[in-house]
Design a protein around this motif. Structure first.
Motif, short mmCIF file in Angstrom:
data_model
loop_
_atom_site.label_atom_id
_atom_site.label_comp_id
_atom_site.label_asym_id
_atom_site.label_seq_id
_atom_site.Cartn_x
_atom_site.Cartn_y
_atom_site.Cartn_z
N PHE A 26 -11.86 6.18 5.73
CA PHE A 26 -10.57 5.42 6.10
C PHE A 26 -10.10 4.52 5.17
CE2 PHE A 26 -8.51 2.01 8.66
CZ PHE A 26 -7.94 2.63 9.39
N VAL A 27 -8.86 4.64 4.77
CA VAL A 27 -8.19 3.88 3.92
C VAL A 27 -6.95 3.22 3.97
CG1 VAL A 27 -7.36 4.15 1.46
CG2 VAL A 27 -9.02 5.64 2.17
N ARG A 28 -6.99 1.90 3.94
CA ARG A 28 -5.74 0.91 4.12
C ARG A 28 -4.91 1.03 3.12
NH1 ARG A 28 -7.32 -1.86 9.02
NH2 ARG A 28 -9.62 -1.67 9.10
N GLU A 29 -3.66 1.10 3.12
CA GLU A 29 -2.79 1.11 1.86
C GLU A 29 -1.51 0.33 1.99
OE1 GLU A 29 -0.42 4.46 -0.82
OE2 GLU A 29 -1.44 5.04 0.82
N THR A 30 -1.09 -0.52 1.15
CA THR A 30 0.00 -1.26 1.34
C THR A 30 0.54 -1.28 0.14
OG1 THR A 30 -0.88 -3.38 0.45
CG2 THR A 30 -1.06 -2.99 2.99
N GLY A 31 2.16 -1.63 0.31
CA GLY A 31 2.79 -1.50 -1.29
C GLY A 31 3.43 -0.26 -1.37
N SER A 32 4.44 0.02 -2.40
CA SER A 32 4.92 1.32 -2.69
C SER A 32 4.07 1.93 -3.79
CB SER A 32 6.50 1.04 -3.02
OG SER A 32 7.11 2.09 -3.60
N SER A 33 4.01 3.41 -3.89
CA SER A 33 3.49 4.02 -4.82
C SER A 33 3.91 4.01 -6.18
CB SER A 33 3.44 5.59 -4.48
OG SER A 33 4.65 5.90 -4.33
N ASP A 34 5.37 3.43 -6.00
CA ASP A 34 6.02 3.24 -7.27
C ASP A 34 5.49 1.93 -8.04
OD1 ASP A 34 7.59 5.31 -6.87
OD2 ASP A 34 9.38 4.05 -5.84
N PHE B 30 2.61 -5.50 -5.40
CA PHE B 30 1.33 -4.54 -5.82
C PHE B 30 1.30 -3.38 -4.91
CE2 PHE B 30 0.37 -9.08 -7.45
CZ PHE B 30 -0.08 -8.74 -8.60
N HIS B 31 0.49 -2.49 -5.47
CA HIS B 31 0.04 -1.50 -4.62
C HIS B 31 -1.39 -1.43 -4.39
CE1 HIS B 31 -0.09 3.17 -4.09
NE2 HIS B 31 0.25 2.68 -3.09
N CYS B 32 -1.76 -1.66 -3.10
CA CYS B 32 -3.08 -1.87 -2.65
C CYS B 32 -3.75 -0.93 -1.78
CB CYS B 32 -3.08 -3.07 -1.92
SG CYS B 32 -2.30 -4.62 -2.58
N PHE B 33 -4.94 -0.49 -2.19
CA PHE B 33 -5.91 0.17 -1.53
C PHE B 33 -7.08 -0.48 -0.73
CE2 PHE B 33 -3.61 3.22 -4.19
CZ PHE B 33 -3.08 4.38 -3.05
N ALA B 34 -7.86 -0.22 0.01
CA ALA B 34 -8.98 -0.95 0.55
C ALA B 34 -9.38 0.21 1.62
CB ALA B 34 -8.81 -1.99 1.52
N PRO B 35 -10.71 1.04 0.92
CA PRO B 35 -11.30 1.94 1.76
C PRO B 35 -12.53 1.25 2.53
CG PRO B 35 -12.19 1.94 -0.56
CD PRO B 35 -10.85 1.10 -0.44
N ASP B 36 -12.78 2.12 3.69
CA ASP B 36 -14.03 1.72 4.34
C ASP B 36 -15.12 2.48 3.77
OD1 ASP B 36 -13.03 -0.11 6.23
OD2 ASP B 36 -12.95 1.50 7.86
N TRP B 37 -16.21 1.83 3.07
CA TRP B 37 -17.32 2.82 2.49
C TRP B 37 -17.84 3.80 3.69
CZ3 TRP B 37 -18.64 2.76 -2.35
CH2 TRP B 37 -18.36 1.55 -3.18
N ILE B 38 -18.39 4.98 3.05
CA ILE B 38 -18.89 5.95 4.05
C ILE B 38 -20.12 5.18 4.75
CG2 ILE B 38 -20.40 7.98 4.14
CD1 ILE B 38 -17.44 8.37 3.39
#
Length: 412
Positions: free
Chosen positions: A143-151, A185-193
């Motif tokens: 499960f990964v949270r993502e904010t911002g544009s990939s550009d 910024f382009h941000c990612f935040a995963p939940d660890w396994i």
């Protein structure tokens, strides 16, 4: 008045219900001391239903002549007139007086209105998935949270990856991620396994919760997310949080800037009672199935009580199934806390690491004192900058996200 979970063994006798389950007696009798809690002065007896916990409030004496152990626990129904001298005790004080925590173990003000676990799940099951989606990587669903544009990853701001610690989840970064996205910024935040909303595989079936396996799966996830160029890494917390730092030590060329918030950084870093309990046979199995474990851990490390809607999210994975608890149990048993902390201190020392590091430290942390951050900085003063965050505890991103955002914008 602040007292530990086992600081007082005798209390005023009053009315109560009928019995306490045998295993609850074992847990209460032999549990390790936890961080101090602020306990309420009165308590109403009610029905308790928390996963495998099924106990009614009652007056009881447990005598163990073999060990010379006398435990006298009476559940107070009405506050004593002499509260200052003999304060009443909430038998579930380890839960704190958070109304959300109370509902998790079914302690409503009116027992007739008590719900059950299924009703609670129905109420909260859709909470806490802001900015998130499921990503298949390495045979597991992250499960990964993502904010911002990939550009933005190609722009001057670039990509920022946030890694949480145990026993929490990426939900703690939601406010910080939202604000940084607005800043470009382009941000990612995963939940660890094993945590949050990611998969919780059974040990022995493709994942054993070791540091090496966490590193391997994180590499695969980054490849799926196409995080290839140097990026900024933000890490916070125990156990898997520490694994985020050891991953950085193995991949220094992939890190442009590193931010560390309240994570064990020296060999002298203390290990919280939760992880000590999880390593004790039998007690660990009981402890890991406490549905309010994560929210309780957060509150015990901070000066604040979580709001109901936040506590619901941190509780949800542990309330929904036994998998997250057993995943945490397995990861804790396989972790070398002191060895990993020593590896971090040595790896980021002068002459071994020159990438800029910001240590944003919540000074009200009940688990890790400010001296940990200061000692870490002395090991590499040219690369490490310490920013103290007043008013924040163990999880600054949850306690005071505005101050964390200001610090990250300035550093990144």
């Amino acid at each position: 008045m602040y007292v530990g979970a086992r600081d007082q063994l005798s209390f005023t006798e009053t009315e109560a219900a009928k019995s306490i389950s045998w295993w609850y007696r074992v847990v209460m009798a032999f549990s390790l001391p936890s961080p101090p809690l602020k306990l309420p002065t009165s308590y109403s007896s009610s029905t308790v239903n928390n996963h495998t916990l099924a106990a009614s409030a009652s007056a009881t004496s447990i005598r163990n002549t073999r060990k010379g152990l006398l435990l006298r626990r009476t559940f107070v129904v009405k506050a004593s007139e002499k509260d200052d001298e003999n304060p009443s005790f909430n038998p579930f004080g380890f839960v704190t007086d958070n109304p959300s925590s109370r509902s998790a173990i079914q302690l409503p003000e009116n027992p007739a209105e008590a719900g059950n676990v299924g009703q609670m799940l129905y109420r909260i099951e859709d909470k806490g998935r802001e900015y998130g989606s499921y990503i298949k990587s390495g045979g597991f669903r992250w499960f990964v949270r993502e904010t911002g544009s990939s550009d933005a990853r190609l722009g001057p701001r670039g990509t920022v990856v946030f890694l949480h610690g145990a026993p929490t989840q990426s939900y703690s970064y939601r406010v910080v991620m939202s604000q940084l996205a607005e800043a470009g910024f382009h941000c990612f935040a995963p939940d660890w396994i094993g945590f949050g909303f990611s998969d919780k595989p059974q040990p022995g079936y493709g994942f054993d919760y070791t540091e090496k396996e966490y590193h391997e799966q994180l590499d695969k996830l980054f490849n799926v997310l196409e995080i290839k160029s140097p990026f900024s890494l933000v890490v916070q917390g125990f156990l898997v949080g520490s694994y985020g730092l050891t991953w950085a030590l193995k991949n220094p060329s992939r890190i442009s800037k590193l931010v560390i918030m309240n994570t064990p950084l020296t060999a002298s870093s203390p290990v919280p009672g939760l992880f000590q309990q999880l390593r004790i046979p039998l007690l660990g199995e009981f402890t890991c199935q406490n549905a309010i474990m994560a929210e309780r851990f957060i509150e015990a490390g901070s000066a604040y009580v979580l709001k109901v809607e936040k506590a619901d999210v941190y509780r949800l994975p542990y309330l929904k199934s036994s998998g997250p608890g057993f995943a945490l149990l397995e990861a804790t048993k396989r972790a070398n806390f002191k060895g990993t902390s020593g590896q971090i201190a040595d790896g980021f020392a002068s002459g071994r690491w020159d990438t800029p590091i910001l240590v944003a430290w919540g000074i009200s942390d009940k688990y890790l004192p400010q001296s940990i951050a200061e000692e870490f900085q002395k090991g590499n003063p040219s690369a490490v900058t310490v920013k103290l965050i007043e008013g924040a505890g163990h999880m600054p991103q949850e306690d005071w996200p505005e101050k964390v955002i200001d610090a990250l914008r300035y550093f990144l």
